[in-house]
Structure formats: structure tokens, C-alpha cells
Design a protein around this motif. Sequence first.
Motif, PDB file in Angstrom:
ATOM      1  N   TRP A  55      -6.309   0.586   3.269  1.00  0.00           N
ATOM      2  CA  TRP A  55      -5.442   1.144   2.229  1.00  0.00           C
ATOM      3  C   TRP A  55      -6.290   1.947   1.258  1.00  0.00           C
ATOM      4  CZ3 TRP A  55      -6.581  -0.191  -2.750  1.00  0.00           C
ATOM      5  CH2 TRP A  55      -7.249  -1.419  -2.981  1.00  0.00           C
ATOM      6  N   SER A  61      -4.580  -0.987  -7.825  1.00  0.00           N
ATOM      7  CA  SER A  61      -5.611  -0.640  -6.845  1.00  0.00           C
ATOM      8  C   SER A  61      -6.982  -1.107  -7.301  1.00  0.00           C
ATOM      9  CB  SER A  61      -5.613   0.875  -6.597  1.00  0.00           C
ATOM     10  OG  SER A  61      -4.376   1.310  -6.083  1.00  0.00           O
ATOM     11  N   MET A  71      -2.743   5.096   3.233  1.00  0.00           N
ATOM     12  CA  MET A  71      -3.794   4.537   4.065  1.00  0.00           C
ATOM     13  C   MET A  71      -4.813   5.627   4.365  1.00  0.00           C
ATOM     14  SD  MET A  71      -2.777   1.364   4.771  1.00  0.00           S
ATOM     15  CE  MET A  71      -3.569   0.890   6.299  1.00  0.00           C
ATOM     16  N   ALA A 125       0.854  -1.186   0.000  1.00  0.00           N
ATOM     17  CA  ALA A 125       0.000   0.000   0.000  1.00  0.00           C
ATOM     18  C   ALA A 125       0.887   1.232   0.000  1.00  0.00           C
ATOM     19  CB  ALA A 125      -0.911  -0.005   1.222  1.00  0.00           C
ATOM     20  N   ILE A 129      -2.554   1.443  -3.891  1.00  0.00           N
ATOM     21  CA  ILE A 129      -1.475   0.461  -3.960  1.00  0.00           C
ATOM     22  C   ILE A 129      -0.529   0.908  -5.061  1.00  0.00           C
ATOM     23  CG2 ILE A 129      -0.913  -1.938  -4.577  1.00  0.00           C
ATOM     24  CD1 ILE A 129      -3.546  -2.764  -3.279  1.00  0.00           C
ATOM     25  N   ILE A 162      -1.226  -7.507   1.242  1.00  0.00           N
ATOM     26  CA  ILE A 162      -1.038  -6.085   0.980  1.00  0.00           C
ATOM     27  C   ILE A 162      -0.364  -5.498   2.212  1.00  0.00           C
ATOM     28  CG2 ILE A 162      -2.131  -3.887   0.447  1.00  0.00           C
ATOM     29  CD1 ILE A 162      -4.417  -5.454  -0.849  1.00  0.00           C
TER      30      ILE A 162
END
Length: 434
Positions: free
Chosen positions: A297, A339, A290, A287, A300, A356
Motif C-alpha cells: 500500500w 498513513s 497500491m 488502502a 491509506i 489494512i
Amino acid sequence: MVSPTEFSLPAFPKMLKKMYKKMFDLRKIFHGPKMPIFSAISFAAIFFMLYSGHLFAGPSSTGSTALQEPALPAVTELPQLNTHMNINREDYDDDESEVVDPLVPPQNVTIAERIEWFRRKLPELDLLNSNELSEKFHGRVVEFFNNNNNCSVQFYMVWLSPAKTFGPREFMSMDSLFHSNPEACLIIVSRSMDSKHGYTKLKPVLDLGFKVLAVTPDVPFLVQDTPGEDWLEDMKSGTRDPGYIPLTINLTNLIRIAMIYKYGGAYIDTDFIVLRDFSELRNAVGAQTMDRMTNQWSSINNAVVVFDLGHPMLLEFIKEFSNTFNGNKWGYNGPAMFSRVCQRMGRSLPSYNVTILQPKAFYPVDWIQIRRLFRKPTTGSQSRWADRLMVELQDSYALHLWNKRSRKLIIEDGSVMDRLISEHCVVCQHINHA
């Protein structure tokens, strides 16, 4: 200590972005002039009142450099991600200035005009076709791994720019990789590095016995029997819009996934300092940010990708790349694509055995704050912050340097970057210092 869930920062207003960029562009990789001292005008006062807490203060409740306790728990919660989101080019590290591409599309043309231009240019696109050299790709990769069957990790980098642009910063990434993973194997997928000039660049690590191979890619082979075949055929037929973004950038996004799907291992961009052994990582991505409110998350990044050979999640990434390709949105076929897929997979992710990792695994310092690492501490509070960060980074696998933001910064003696390089290099070639 502050949680990495408090990673995001407010966006710069456009005016401040422009000022920041002008400040940033003054730094040169080798001979950059010193940063000018801004006069105490009201604009500067407003700038510092608003943003000094983010850019210059130590870790705070919104500081991106703060890390949690040593463990790196997986982020399993799913964000409410807008899968049709517009991508802010500034948020990602794709950098067209690093790519010397004779086929950069013309600007200010219609889609139909760009497709027609691309169709005319297709014979020049060596990367999309197999040739006598690239057809040796698979055999050379297999031979390399067979001759080094005790690789602790199979690493990959992709370099589609000229060999002359593989400079000290990129060498440092490779150098730190072997410092932390001395028994690893590294394949650099690159036509330019697969040359006499490229060999000269790699010779310092080869002379020390490290296992590295530069090899010309065979893109048709890499996407064979994957959804990427359809994308490649569409591109080669000249019926699909390549977009205004240089094609080499999106090819890099595709090649990294295809390499891991075919051979297994870990892909890493060339703007990292590797800090730890990767051998225990399996089927993981990191990630980048956040959500502070939900502890989930929110994005990514695909700058580090670690998967087993033939992992089904990689096919999902390739399918998304092929089906939703858009060459007009920065990051859309890279970080945002990862993502979208992870969000869409939903609660089936655990069944894919995908982890992740939290931002501190690979992205412990946000791109907005990365320049702090290049500066020598000049006050007691800055020195304490640098010492604390050095300790916290021991729990990160790697540190992303956000090359788009940092490539022109001088590494000042005594800075965090200077200390990291001295602690995580083998060859320790000169980078650049103030």
C-alpha cells in the motif's frame, strides 16, 4: 483481470488539471447544462492521445476500476513512505466548499496574525466548548445504544455543515447504508442535524423503523483522557496556529476517531454508496492506493474506519493528530496521518490486530475515473465495461464517490451510478438525472 496494485495513475499536468476543472465545474447538481463538445483542435487531440486510456477506456493494466478475485486479503507489507511528504490537495476529498464556516481564517496573513485573529474569535467557537445541549451528548448516545442493543453495526457519520446542505447525495449514503445493513444503528454527529430541520431530513428513514440519531457533539468529552486533550487546550488557549484550512474539516478528522474510541464501531463519510454488510469487519482501514512495483500500500484513507471500542491503535491516531497537527496542509491530519501512523507502527501492526484492506474494499474506483460512473454507456464497449464493473463491485464493501470530484455531475439514466442507486436504496429519494 487486473490487480488493484496497478491502481495509481500519472498526475495531470497543471494545464490539463485546469481544463479538467473547468469542464467539471459546468455540471450542476440539479440543473447542470450539458458538457460542451470540444472542437478538434490540436490541444484536444494531444489531451485525448495522452489520457484517453485512463479516462475513457475500459480496465487496463493501469486502470483503477479493475478488481481482483472475490477475496479481500489484507495488505500486510509496509511501504517506504515519506512521513514528511507534502500533501497534494487534489488527492484528497476534504472540500472547503462544503463547509459553511464563519471562522474561515483570513488569507495572506502571517502565522502570528492568524493566531491573534483566532484568539479574538475563540468565543464564537461553540464546537470547542461544552454547552447545555452538548453536555447531553454522552447520555443520549448511551441511551440510543441501550434502546437498540441488537445493532448489527454501530455506524457514525459527522456533519458539521448546515442541515440544509445535507442533500440528496448525503441521504443516498444513509439510504444505502440501511439497505445493506438494515439492523445497524447510525449516529450522525452534528449540531445542525440535531434540530427540527435535521429531523425533517431524517424522517423518511425514521418512519421505516431504521435506527438513526442526530446528536450535538461534545468535543471536550470526546477527547477527554486522550492525547487530543492537549490539542484542544492549545487551540482554546489561542496559542496554536489553526492554519488556513477551515477548522471544521480537521475537527471532523478528530471526531471520527474519538467516537470510535469511546463507543466502538464504523465511521463512514457521507459520499459513499454502501454495497455490503459491514458486520464482519473488525479493526480495519482501507488502502486507497497500491504501489505497482512492490505490491504494497502507498496510501491509506480515513473515509472508512472500523475499530473496537478502546482499541489502542485509535490512541496512536489521536496522538499523531495532536502532536503533528498542521492546519496548512490538506489531508495532513486525515488520510496522510493514518498513513504515517501505520507506516511507523511497522511490523507491530499484526500485534494490534489491525487489517489494512486492499483498495477495492472501499475505494474501487479512483477519483480520476469517477465521472465515468455517472455517464450512460453509449457504445457496446462502454456497456460491457459497465456490466463488468457492476459485477466486480459486488466484492466491495462500499464505493467512495469522491464528492469533491463528483458532486456536480448529473447521474444519467442507465449509468453505473443510476443502476447502483436503484439496487442499493430503500427510500430511493430522487437524486438527480440528466
